[in-house]
Design an enzyme around this catalytic site. Structure first.
Site, mmCIF file in Angstrom:
data_model
loop_
_atom_site.group_PDB
_atom_site.id
_atom_site.type_symbol
_atom_site.label_atom_id
_atom_site.label_comp_id
_atom_site.label_asym_id
_atom_site.label_seq_id
_atom_site.Cartn_x
_atom_site.Cartn_y
_atom_site.Cartn_z
ATOM 1 N N HIS A 1 -4.051 -101.851 -29.575
ATOM 2 C CA HIS A 1 -3.786 -102.870 -28.539
ATOM 3 C C HIS A 1 -3.115 -102.161 -27.361
ATOM 4 O O HIS A 1 -2.446 -101.132 -27.554
ATOM 5 C CB HIS A 1 -2.828 -103.899 -29.154
ATOM 6 C CG HIS A 1 -2.507 -105.073 -28.289
ATOM 7 N ND1 HIS A 1 -1.564 -105.037 -27.301
ATOM 8 C CD2 HIS A 1 -2.995 -106.336 -28.296
ATOM 9 C CE1 HIS A 1 -1.485 -106.231 -26.728
ATOM 10 N NE2 HIS A 1 -2.341 -107.033 -27.315
ATOM 11 N N ASP B 1 2.350 -100.426 -35.586
ATOM 12 C CA ASP B 1 2.259 -101.714 -34.912
ATOM 13 C C ASP B 1 1.773 -102.724 -35.963
ATOM 14 O O ASP B 1 0.592 -102.723 -36.333
ATOM 15 C CB ASP B 1 1.264 -101.583 -33.751
ATOM 16 C CG ASP B 1 0.925 -102.917 -33.101
ATOM 17 O OD1 ASP B 1 1.273 -103.962 -33.675
ATOM 18 O OD2 ASP B 1 0.303 -102.902 -32.023
ATOM 19 N N GLN C 1 -0.479 -107.622 -36.229
ATOM 20 C CA GLN C 1 -1.563 -108.387 -36.883
ATOM 21 C C GLN C 1 -1.504 -108.279 -38.399
ATOM 22 O O GLN C 1 -2.355 -108.840 -39.081
ATOM 23 C CB GLN C 1 -2.938 -107.901 -36.384
ATOM 24 C CG GLN C 1 -3.193 -108.132 -34.918
ATOM 25 C CD GLN C 1 -3.314 -109.602 -34.538
ATOM 26 O OE1 GLN C 1 -3.500 -110.481 -35.386
ATOM 27 N NE2 GLN C 1 -3.206 -109.888 -33.253
ATOM 28 N N LYS D 1 3.475 -114.542 -34.186
ATOM 29 C CA LYS D 1 2.191 -114.451 -34.900
ATOM 30 C C LYS D 1 2.379 -114.755 -36.391
ATOM 31 O O LYS D 1 1.414 -114.912 -37.113
ATOM 32 C CB LYS D 1 1.589 -113.057 -34.731
ATOM 33 C CG LYS D 1 1.180 -112.762 -33.284
ATOM 34 C CD LYS D 1 0.320 -111.531 -33.212
ATOM 35 C CE LYS D 1 0.369 -110.853 -31.869
ATOM 36 N NZ LYS D 1 -0.458 -111.477 -30.847
ATOM 37 N N CYS E 1 -7.013 -107.314 -25.026
ATOM 38 C CA CYS E 1 -6.053 -106.236 -24.735
ATOM 39 C C CYS E 1 -6.367 -104.981 -25.547
ATOM 40 O O CYS E 1 -5.452 -104.285 -26.016
ATOM 41 C CB CYS E 1 -4.613 -106.668 -24.989
ATOM 42 S SG CYS E 1 -4.080 -107.981 -23.917
HETATM 43 N N1 7TS Z 1 -0.175 -105.191 -31.133
HETATM 44 C C1 7TS Z 1 -1.225 -105.895 -31.617
HETATM 45 C C2 7TS Z 1 -2.099 -105.277 -32.665
HETATM 46 C C3 7TS Z 1 -1.453 -107.181 -31.123
HETATM 47 O O1 7TS Z 1 -2.488 -107.871 -31.606
HETATM 48 C C4 7TS Z 1 -0.615 -107.722 -30.130
HETATM 49 C C5 7TS Z 1 -0.860 -109.058 -29.510
HETATM 50 C C6 7TS Z 1 0.479 -106.955 -29.704
HETATM 51 C C7 7TS Z 1 0.657 -105.684 -30.206
HETATM 52 C C8 7TS Z 1 1.462 -107.462 -28.705
HETATM 53 O O2 7TS Z 1 2.276 -108.422 -29.289
HETATM 54 P P1 7TS Z 1 3.350 -109.214 -28.411
HETATM 55 O O3 7TS Z 1 3.863 -110.267 -29.324
HETATM 56 O O4 7TS Z 1 4.378 -108.223 -27.995
HETATM 57 O O5 7TS Z 1 2.575 -109.773 -27.243
HETATM 58 N N2 7TS Z 1 -2.186 -109.486 -29.601
HETATM 59 C C9 7TS Z 1 -2.768 -110.518 -28.987
HETATM 60 C C10 7TS Z 1 -4.104 -110.866 -29.203
HETATM 61 O O6 7TS Z 1 -4.853 -110.290 -29.991
HETATM 62 N N3 7TS Z 1 -4.412 -111.923 -28.420
HETATM 63 O O7 7TS Z 1 -3.323 -112.272 -27.721
HETATM 64 C C11 7TS Z 1 -2.299 -111.409 -28.057
#
Ligand code: 7TS
Length: 416
Positions: free
Chosen positions: A132, A209, A212, A235, A373
């Site tokens: 991501h 990371d 997910q 999430k 992303c």
């Molecule tokens: N890493 C992964 C694998 C992600 O899917 C996401 C967010 C992030 C980092 C960032 O997370 P945040 O909570 O700091 O924003 N992914 C997604 C997505 O797949 N669609 O919207 C956000």
């Protein structure tokens, strides 16, 4: 706290689980809501909403500073949320849990606070092609600053990491390996333990990371052997604006704070400031106390339901959905890894992903369309955007059926 629908040894009763989520019971554009955008953010059970509102109704105060009763209660709630996160990740010590805004902030903190002081020109940071943007851009930024080089482990046509290239890419100059546990664009679950073991043998610091992964599988940072692990509360059925960075204590001690302020100091004078011990030296300012309280309730919720049972339910849905979606003419599924979490990504010949998303929304179905992303993944598969259905613990087989009939509708409307 209200209790989740069933105890771990009961059969999984998804209809009971759904009753815990008030938001799911609504019509969108004249149809029952079908929420299949859990990869972006998941919905919140009533116990999480109640925990946050109870905190504000009863206990709200600032943490770590006051002697009065509400301050003590708020501190107790915040610190027990830390212990809850420690248990969730199977970390050794609650002081290895740093509260942050989310995965993005956690990775930025490690890049700035840990990697920058270690990196010299010519050193290498290894990431993968399935990251991501949150696990690409912070490393690019610090490579530019330090003169370190960014290296990328490629993925193959199935959407799995090309592990045969790992040994060549991990060598004497490699200082950091940053990789995702589960790909948000492909659903691939990476064989982390094996990769991390190799990195450790070569003295490479690892950051995972887990954005997910946390909602879908049991995580044990000590078994994985990683140095850092990050996930986002929103999430995993918790609130937005709160997340966790786990770091092994010796590394957290070495790591520098990148924000200064209240709460993170031991002693301040105009000549010199000494910092508090981890995790506090990374938590400048008033933290998201209500967020931490909500996160703890969410972790209770998924743990009581049982992550193993959640994973089994979601994998059944994924299998059912994959079989049904690939029967729809003109659809190509992107991401065929042998091990996947509940993410199904595809393209429809001749139809832009955004049109798919819009037509689905008219039927009350929430899915995501775009590059997720993860632009390098799109480039690898030669597409600008894909459509993604991502499953959560409350999704049903009927909702998969709705998705599939929605896709037939898309093909009819678009005349493909
Ligand atoms: N890493 C992964 C694998 C992600 O899917 C996401 C967010 C992030 C980092 C960032 O997370 P945040 O909570 O700091 O924003 N992914 C997604 C997505 O797949 N669609 O919207 C956000």
């Amino acid at each position: 706290m209200s209790h989740p629908a069933s105890a771990p040894d009961d059969p999984y009763d998804v209809e009971r689980v759904r009753r815990d989520f008030p938001i799911l019971h609504q019509q969108v554009n004249g149809h029952p809501l079908v929420y299949l955008d859990n990869g972006a953010t998941s919905q919140k059970p009533r116990c999480v909403i109640d925990a946050i509102s109870d905190y504000y109704l009863r206990d709200n105060s600032n943490v770590h500073r006051g002697v009065h009763t509400l301050a003590a209660r708020a501190t107790e709630a915040f610190e027990s949320a830390r212990t809850r996160a420690q248990e969730f990740l199977r970390a050794q010590d609650s002081k290895e849990i740093v509260f942050v805004r989310g995965t993005s902030e956690a990775i930025n903190l490690v890049a700035r606070g840990y990697a920058v002081p270690q990196l010299k020109a010519g050193d290498e940071v290894l990431i993968t092609e399935m990251e991501h943007h949150s696990n690409i851009v912070p490393w690019q930024m610090i490579c530019q600053e330090t003169g370190a080089l960014l290296r990328v482990l490629p993925i193959d046509e199935q959407g799995e990491l090309s592990l045969d290239q790992l040994d060549d890419l991990m060598h004497a100059k490699t200082r950091v390996l940053a990789l995702t546990h589960v790909s948000n664009a492909l659903g691939t679950v990476n064989p982390l333990a094996q990769i991390i073991r190799k990195a450790r043998d070569k003295g490479i610091v690892t950051i995972v990371d887990g954005a997910q992964a946390a909602p879908h599988m049991r995580i044990d940072v000590q078994k994985l052997g990683c140095d850092f692990y990050a996930f986002s509360g929103h999430k995993v059925y918790g609130p937005t604006g709160i997340g966790v960075l786990y770091g092994r204590m010796p590394l957290l001690r070495e790591m520098q704070p990148y924000q200064g302020g209240g709460e993170m100091i031991r002693k301040v004078s105009f000549d010199e400031t000494t910092y508090a011990d981890p995790p506090y030296k990374f938590e400048a300012g008033t933290p998201n106390i209500a967020g931490a309280v909500g996160l703890a309730a969410a972790l209770d919720y998924v743990d009581e339901l049982g992550l193993e049972r959640i994973a089994r339910h979601e994998l059944t849905l994924l299998k059912y959905a994959t079989a049904a979606v690939e029967k729809v003419a003109g659809i190509r599924i992107i991401g065929r890894a042998r091990e996947k979490a509940g993410i199904l990504t595809f393209i429809i010949d001749g139809v832009h992903a955004h049109d798919v998303g819009t037509i689905m929304d008219h039927q009350g179905i929430a899915i995501r369309a775009g590059h997720h992303c993860a632009m390098p993944v799109m480039k690898k598969f030669g597409v600008a955007a894909t459509t993604r259905a991502s499953f959560g613990l409350y999704n049903t087989h009927q909702e998969v059926d709705a998705l599939v009939s929605g896709l037939h509708e898309v093909r009819e409307i678009m005349g493909t």
